[in-house]
Design a protein around this motif. Structure first.
Motif, PDB file in Angstrom:
ATOM      1  N   LYS A  10       2.193   1.565  -0.753  1.00  0.00           N
ATOM      2  CA  LYS A  10       2.203   2.919  -1.319  1.00  0.00           C
ATOM      3  C   LYS A  10       2.177   2.798  -2.832  1.00  0.00           C
ATOM      4  CE  LYS A  10       3.539   6.249   1.910  1.00  0.00           C
ATOM      5  NZ  LYS A  10       3.404   7.713   1.871  1.00  0.00           N
ATOM      6  N   GLY A  11       1.227   3.455  -3.480  1.00  0.00           N
ATOM      7  CA  GLY A  11       1.122   3.383  -4.925  1.00  0.00           C
ATOM      8  C   GLY A  11       0.397   2.122  -5.365  1.00  0.00           C
ATOM      9  N   THR A  12      -0.084   2.134  -6.578  1.00  0.00           N
ATOM     10  CA  THR A  12      -0.872   0.996  -7.073  1.00  0.00           C
ATOM     11  C   THR A  12      -0.382   0.509  -8.429  1.00  0.00           C
ATOM     12  OG1 THR A  12      -2.467   2.523  -8.075  1.00  0.00           O
ATOM     13  CG2 THR A  12      -2.940   1.744  -5.833  1.00  0.00           C
ATOM     14  N   GLY A  13       0.844   0.882  -8.809  1.00  0.00           N
ATOM     15  CA  GLY A  13       1.338   0.566 -10.144  1.00  0.00           C
ATOM     16  C   GLY A  13       1.668  -0.894 -10.343  1.00  0.00           C
ATOM     17  N   ALA A  14       2.074  -1.208 -11.577  1.00  0.00           N
ATOM     18  CA  ALA A  14       2.333  -2.597 -11.947  1.00  0.00           C
ATOM     19  C   ALA A  14       3.605  -3.146 -11.325  1.00  0.00           C
ATOM     20  CB  ALA A  14       2.406  -2.705 -13.472  1.00  0.00           C
ATOM     21  N   LEU A  15       4.641  -2.317 -11.220  1.00  0.00           N
ATOM     22  CA  LEU A  15       5.904  -2.792 -10.662  1.00  0.00           C
ATOM     23  C   LEU A  15       5.871  -2.744  -9.141  1.00  0.00           C
ATOM     24  CD1 LEU A  15       8.610  -1.150 -12.976  1.00  0.00           C
ATOM     25  CD2 LEU A  15       7.757  -3.496 -13.025  1.00  0.00           C
ATOM     26  N   LYS A  16       6.216  -3.882  -8.531  1.00  0.00           N
ATOM     27  CA  LYS A  16       6.287  -3.940  -7.071  1.00  0.00           C
ATOM     28  C   LYS A  16       7.719  -3.681  -6.625  1.00  0.00           C
ATOM     29  CE  LYS A  16       2.385  -7.071  -6.320  1.00  0.00           C
ATOM     30  NZ  LYS A  16       1.940  -8.367  -5.725  1.00  0.00           N
ATOM     31  N   VAL A  17       7.861  -2.803  -5.641  1.00  0.00           N
ATOM     32  CA  VAL A  17       9.172  -2.357  -5.186  1.00  0.00           C
ATOM     33  C   VAL A  17       9.240  -2.470  -3.667  1.00  0.00           C
ATOM     34  CG1 VAL A  17      10.818  -0.431  -5.177  1.00  0.00           C
ATOM     35  CG2 VAL A  17       9.246  -0.724  -7.114  1.00  0.00           C
ATOM     36  N   MET A  18      10.399  -2.843  -3.153  1.00  0.00           N
ATOM     37  CA  MET A  18      10.670  -2.796  -1.726  1.00  0.00           C
ATOM     38  C   MET A  18      11.901  -1.926  -1.490  1.00  0.00           C
ATOM     39  SD  MET A  18       9.936  -6.696  -0.424  1.00  0.00           S
ATOM     40  CE  MET A  18       8.310  -7.424  -0.584  1.00  0.00           C
ATOM     41  N   VAL A  19      11.933  -1.281  -0.324  1.00  0.00           N
ATOM     42  CA  VAL A  19      12.937  -0.260  -0.042  1.00  0.00           C
ATOM     43  C   VAL A  19      13.642  -0.572   1.275  1.00  0.00           C
ATOM     44  CG1 VAL A  19      13.262   2.202   0.423  1.00  0.00           C
ATOM     45  CG2 VAL A  19      11.605   1.476  -1.299  1.00  0.00           C
ATOM     46  N   LYS A  20      14.948  -0.492   1.270  1.00  0.00           N
ATOM     47  CA  LYS A  20      15.749  -0.735   2.475  1.00  0.00           C
ATOM     48  C   LYS A  20      15.330   0.219   3.592  1.00  0.00           C
ATOM     49  CE  LYS A  20      20.673  -1.065   3.794  1.00  0.00           C
ATOM     50  NZ  LYS A  20      22.060  -0.911   3.272  1.00  0.00           N
ATOM     51  N   ASP A  21      15.263  -0.310   4.808  1.00  0.00           N
ATOM     52  CA  ASP A  21      14.790   0.496   5.929  1.00  0.00           C
ATOM     53  C   ASP A  21      15.865   1.430   6.491  1.00  0.00           C
ATOM     54  OD1 ASP A  21      12.948   1.470   7.757  1.00  0.00           O
ATOM     55  OD2 ASP A  21      13.533   0.007   9.284  1.00  0.00           O
ATOM     56  N   SER A  22      16.666   1.984   5.592  1.00  0.00           N
ATOM     57  CA  SER A  22      17.498   3.140   5.934  1.00  0.00           C
ATOM     58  C   SER A  22      17.106   4.305   5.037  1.00  0.00           C
ATOM     59  CB  SER A  22      18.988   2.819   5.759  1.00  0.00           C
ATOM     60  OG  SER A  22      19.260   2.402   4.432  1.00  0.00           O
ATOM     61  N   ILE A  23      15.991   4.132   4.335  1.00  0.00           N
ATOM     62  CA  ILE A  23      15.474   5.120   3.383  1.00  0.00           C
ATOM     63  C   ILE A  23      14.096   5.573   3.865  1.00  0.00           C
ATOM     64  CG2 ILE A  23      14.786   5.514   0.986  1.00  0.00           C
ATOM     65  CD1 ILE A  23      16.788   3.317   0.182  1.00  0.00           C
ATOM     66  N   ASP A  24      13.890   6.869   3.977  1.00  0.00           N
ATOM     67  CA  ASP A  24      12.661   7.409   4.560  1.00  0.00           C
ATOM     68  C   ASP A  24      11.444   7.192   3.676  1.00  0.00           C
ATOM     69  OD1 ASP A  24      13.911   8.357   6.827  1.00  0.00           O
ATOM     70  OD2 ASP A  24      14.066  10.437   6.123  1.00  0.00           O
ATOM     71  N   ILE A  25      10.366   6.746   4.318  1.00  0.00           N
ATOM     72  CA  ILE A  25       9.035   6.751   3.724  1.00  0.00           C
ATOM     73  C   ILE A  25       8.139   7.536   4.678  1.00  0.00           C
ATOM     74  CG2 ILE A  25       7.022   5.369   3.104  1.00  0.00           C
ATOM     75  CD1 ILE A  25       8.849   3.197   2.126  1.00  0.00           C
ATOM     76  N   GLN A  26       7.478   8.531   4.155  1.00  0.00           N
ATOM     77  CA  GLN A  26       6.677   9.435   4.981  1.00  0.00           C
ATOM     78  C   GLN A  26       5.686   8.669   5.856  1.00  0.00           C
ATOM     79  OE1 GLN A  26       4.280  12.173   2.724  1.00  0.00           O
ATOM     80  NE2 GLN A  26       4.077  13.618   4.419  1.00  0.00           N
ATOM     81  N   GLY A  27       5.653   9.046   7.138  1.00  0.00           N
ATOM     82  CA  GLY A  27       4.717   8.434   8.073  1.00  0.00           C
ATOM     83  C   GLY A  27       5.196   7.144   8.690  1.00  0.00           C
ATOM     84  N   MET A  28       6.378   6.685   8.309  1.00  0.00           N
ATOM     85  CA  MET A  28       6.925   5.443   8.840  1.00  0.00           C
ATOM     86  C   MET A  28       8.267   5.719   9.515  1.00  0.00           C
ATOM     87  SD  MET A  28       6.010   2.703   5.872  1.00  0.00           S
ATOM     88  CE  MET A  28       5.914   1.399   7.093  1.00  0.00           C
TER      89      MET A  28
END
Length: 370
Positions: A10-28
């Motif tokens: 998701k997104g194409t910016g310079a900073l790479k981020v990962m998110v704990k799977d207790s946090i909603d990401i749309q469609g997932m």
């Protein structure tokens, strides 16, 4: 390495981020590390922190693994695999935000997000040798974060430097504005707590390098705050996840803890609230005299994965972090290492809503010790 549970892009910016799977990401699906939630519907919207990350033109590359239902401190997960501790492979990665800490240690992201209800950012940060910040309670949005209702939980970042922690905080908390570098040494107090000699000596040697004098102080309510925090966590997690214990799909360790949590009464929670008020007032009073409190993140060296199957046996590992979830103060863990090459965390606690200040103090200490 069992760090990632779902790849995102998701997104194409310079900073790479990962998110704990207790946090909603749309469609997932948000599965919180549990087979009991594998058939849950996909999230219909992004969590507010995810929206902020995307608005900052960052690239979210993955959701990260965790201790099941974020209700454990070892990071061991038999459903989706236990995240390898990249720097200390024999040791637990810590929980519950195990994958988020391990991803930073492995160099897979610029910063990651975890959640901290009873130490779940600071503990894995100490185990994996990275930086982790628990912000002031309610400073970072929990909209779209599970469990939905929590009076102690905080969303916060992991990174390999305090500067990147500050960058992450500017993104997920628009009110966060980093301070200029401190021009004089902060006034620090050593909070006298129980910890192994090896841990205390490692921290004291580090602070000696930084030439920072400390005044020793004590907390009358510290141990009570630890127990009170557990009462609140147990009560709220049972409200959130009671139905899952009937599915037969929750791991044995977490299922047993949830069933025990069912015994927590509303009266115990009310008593915990009274302790919360007393402990918070005590810490607030100390922080009128000092810029920050210093203490270990963990009371001992993290155990080996092979020795840590029984989560309950190691709940004391949260003894020095959970009290500050009850009080709500911001706290950051700085990674240190003993002479024998084992991980230790140095915890810094500052006034409520002084998140910028706790980061500035952390930077000062790290630079002074170099």
């Amino acid at each position: 390495m069992n760090i990632v549970v779902q790849e995102v892009q998701k997104g194409t910016g310079a900073l790479k981020v990962m998110v704990k799977d207790s946090i909603d990401i749309q469609g997932m699906k948000t599965m919180s590390g549990s087979q009991a939630l594998m058939d849950t519907p996909a999230a219909i919207a992004n969590a507010e922190v995810v929206e902020l990350i995307l608005a900052a033109d960052c690239q979210i590359t993955a959701k990260t693994n965790l201790h099941e239902l974020a209700f454990g401190i070892t990071g061991i997960n038999h459903s989706f695999g236990t995240a390898l501790n990249p720097k200390y492979p024999d040791l637990i990665p810590g929980g519950s935000s195990s994958g988020s800490a391990a991803a930073i240690a492995a160099g897979l992201a610029d910063f990651t997000l975890g959640t901290d209800t009873g130490g779940s950012i600071r503990m894995p940060a100490a185990c994996c040798g990275v930086y982790g910040l628990k912000p002031t309670f309610d400073r970072v949005s929990r909209k779209g974060v599970h469990p939905t209702v929590s009076s102690l939980d905080c969303v916060g970042p992991f990174a390999m430097s305090v500067s990147m922690i500050e960058t992450a905080m500017q993104i997920i908390d628009p009110s966060f504005h980093p301070l200029a570098e401190l021009t004089q040494a902060p006034k620090l107090a050593w909070l006298d707590v129980r910890a192994d000699t090896e841990v205390i000596e490692c921290i004291q040697d580090y602070l000696d390098q930084a030439d920072l004098p400390l005044t020793s102080v004590k907390s009358e309510w510290f141990d009570s705050a630890f127990e009170a925090g557990m009462q609140v966590i147990n009560y709220e997690n049972w409200q959130a996840y009671a139905a899952l214990t009937e599915t037969g799909l929750v791991g044995a360790d977490v299922n047993a803890r949830l069933l025990k949590a069912a015994q927590t009464t509303l009266q115990q929670v009310q008593q915990a609230e009274q302790i919360k008020a007393k402990f918070k007032a005590e810490i607030d009073a100390l922080l009128t005299q000092f810029d920050a409190l210093i203490l270990p993140t963990l009371p001992q060296i993290p155990p080996k994965v092979s020795e840590a199957e029984n989560t309950v046996a190691f709940l004391n590992l949260t003894g020095l972090v959970r009290p500050f979830n009850l009080s709500g103060h911001p706290a950051i863990s700085i990674p240190l290492q003993t002479a024998s090459g084992l991980p230790v965390g140095l915890q810094i606690v500052a006034k409520q809503n002084a998140d910028e200040h706790v980061c500035a103090i952390a930077k000062y200490i790290v630079e002074a010790a170099q």
